[in-house]
Design a protein around this motif. Structure first.
Motif, PDB file in Angstrom:
ATOM      1  N   GLN A 141       0.840  -1.201   0.000  1.00  0.00           N
ATOM      2  CA  GLN A 141       0.000   0.000   0.000  1.00  0.00           C
ATOM      3  C   GLN A 141       0.879   1.258   0.000  1.00  0.00           C
ATOM      4  O   GLN A 141       0.588   2.226  -0.690  1.00  0.00           O
ATOM      5  N   GLU A 142       1.983   1.235   0.752  1.00  0.00           N
ATOM      6  CA  GLU A 142       2.879   2.388   0.836  1.00  0.00           C
ATOM      7  C   GLU A 142       3.514   2.685  -0.519  1.00  0.00           C
ATOM      8  O   GLU A 142       3.603   3.841  -0.937  1.00  0.00           O
ATOM      9  N   VAL A 143       3.961   1.632  -1.219  1.00  0.00           N
ATOM     10  CA  VAL A 143       4.581   1.823  -2.537  1.00  0.00           C
ATOM     11  C   VAL A 143       3.544   2.363  -3.520  1.00  0.00           C
ATOM     12  O   VAL A 143       3.824   3.283  -4.295  1.00  0.00           O
ATOM     13  N   GLN A 144       2.320   1.821  -3.476  1.00  0.00           N
ATOM     14  CA  GLN A 144       1.278   2.313  -4.377  1.00  0.00           C
ATOM     15  C   GLN A 144       0.968   3.790  -4.113  1.00  0.00           C
ATOM     16  O   GLN A 144       0.790   4.571  -5.046  1.00  0.00           O
ATOM     17  N   GLU A 145       0.923   4.184  -2.842  1.00  0.00           N
ATOM     18  CA  GLU A 145       0.658   5.588  -2.510  1.00  0.00           C
ATOM     19  C   GLU A 145       1.816   6.476  -2.949  1.00  0.00           C
ATOM     20  O   GLU A 145       1.603   7.591  -3.429  1.00  0.00           O
ATOM     21  N   THR A 161       6.616   2.846 -13.851  1.00  0.00           N
ATOM     22  CA  THR A 161       6.711   1.396 -13.990  1.00  0.00           C
ATOM     23  C   THR A 161       8.170   0.957 -13.916  1.00  0.00           C
ATOM     24  O   THR A 161       8.481  -0.090 -13.356  1.00  0.00           O
ATOM     25  N   SER A 162       9.065   1.795 -14.452  1.00  0.00           N
ATOM     26  CA  SER A 162      10.489   1.430 -14.478  1.00  0.00           C
ATOM     27  C   SER A 162      11.124   1.386 -13.085  1.00  0.00           C
ATOM     28  O   SER A 162      12.176   0.785 -12.906  1.00  0.00           O
ATOM     29  N   ILE A 163      10.493   2.020 -12.079  1.00  0.00           N
ATOM     30  CA  ILE A 163      11.091   2.015 -10.727  1.00  0.00           C
ATOM     31  C   ILE A 163      10.289   1.187  -9.716  1.00  0.00           C
ATOM     32  O   ILE A 163      10.681   1.071  -8.566  1.00  0.00           O
ATOM     33  N   GLU A 164       9.151   0.606 -10.149  1.00  0.00           N
ATOM     34  CA  GLU A 164       8.279  -0.138  -9.218  1.00  0.00           C
ATOM     35  C   GLU A 164       9.025  -1.217  -8.445  1.00  0.00           C
ATOM     36  O   GLU A 164       8.939  -1.281  -7.226  1.00  0.00           O
ATOM     37  N   LYS A 165       9.742  -2.094  -9.180  1.00  0.00           N
ATOM     38  CA  LYS A 165      10.415  -3.225  -8.519  1.00  0.00           C
ATOM     39  C   LYS A 165      11.455  -2.750  -7.510  1.00  0.00           C
ATOM     40  O   LYS A 165      11.521  -3.241  -6.395  1.00  0.00           O
TER      41      LYS A 165
END
Length: 192
Positions: A141-145, A161-165
């Motif tokens: 949830q924290e990463v999505q926010e 998208t390039s930094i999500e992982k």
């Protein structure tokens, strides 16, 4: 940076709903009116769109729908209102299938979508939606926010998208810390 709103539906209009959350009425652009009714307690996943003259909130019943919407508005010629309109006549599963199959004929039946925009959707999104909607479920949830906050700062979904992982590897970090780390990662990728 409003990731979701939980509250009671007090009004349903043709292109939005109003949700009462602790005495505040949030007007949310919404296209799935047939799935809710006045008095329902619901959780709506949101996207905050900021323009010079307005701050607009768009809502979806699932994270998956919100993710597909965000991918749709990354396509040239599709803004948030048009992107939301796609959900009035379709759903995320049908949109993903149409794009993966290159079904321009179906996409043209959607409100505001012509041949050029339908072709652009297939060109820009084919192969990316399936991966995005499955990987999104494993983000905290924290990463999505944090990603939502970075999007509100003007970063494109493709850049995020390039930094999500990499952002997901930072456990036990607050949203503000993740935004700071995300900014550093984005600047590094831009060569800054």
């Amino acid at each position: 940076m409003i990731s979701f709103i939980k509250g009671t539906v007090v009004e349903i209009n043709s292109d939005n709903i109003i949700i009462d959350h602790n005495g505040l009425g949030y007007e949310i652009g919404f296209a799935q009116q047939d799935r809710i009714s006045v008095g329902n307690n619901i959780l709506v996943y949101t996207y905050l769109h900021i323009r010079e003259d307005a701050m607009l909130l768009f809502g979806f019943l699932t994270k998956n729908d919100r993710e597909v919407f965000l991918r749709m508005i990354s396509v040239k010629g599709i803004g948030p209102k048009l992107g939301l309109g796609l959900f009035s006549k379709s759903n995320s599963t049908r949109l993903i299938n149409a794009i993966e199959e290159g079904d321009v004929t179906y996409l043209k039946t959607l409100p505001g979508i012509g041949v050029k925009t339908a072709s652009q959707m297939v060109l820009d999104l084919k192969g990316k939606l399936v991966e995005a909607t499955t990987s999104k479920d494993i983000l905290s949830q924290e990463v999505q926010e944090a990603l939502s906050g970075l999007r509100n700062l003007g970063y494109k979904p493709k850049e995020l998208t390039s930094i999500e992982k990499e952002l997901s590897t930072y456990k036990e970090k607050s949203v503000s810390e993740l935004i700071r780390i995300g900014l550093q990662l984005l600047l590094k990728r831009q060569g800054g």
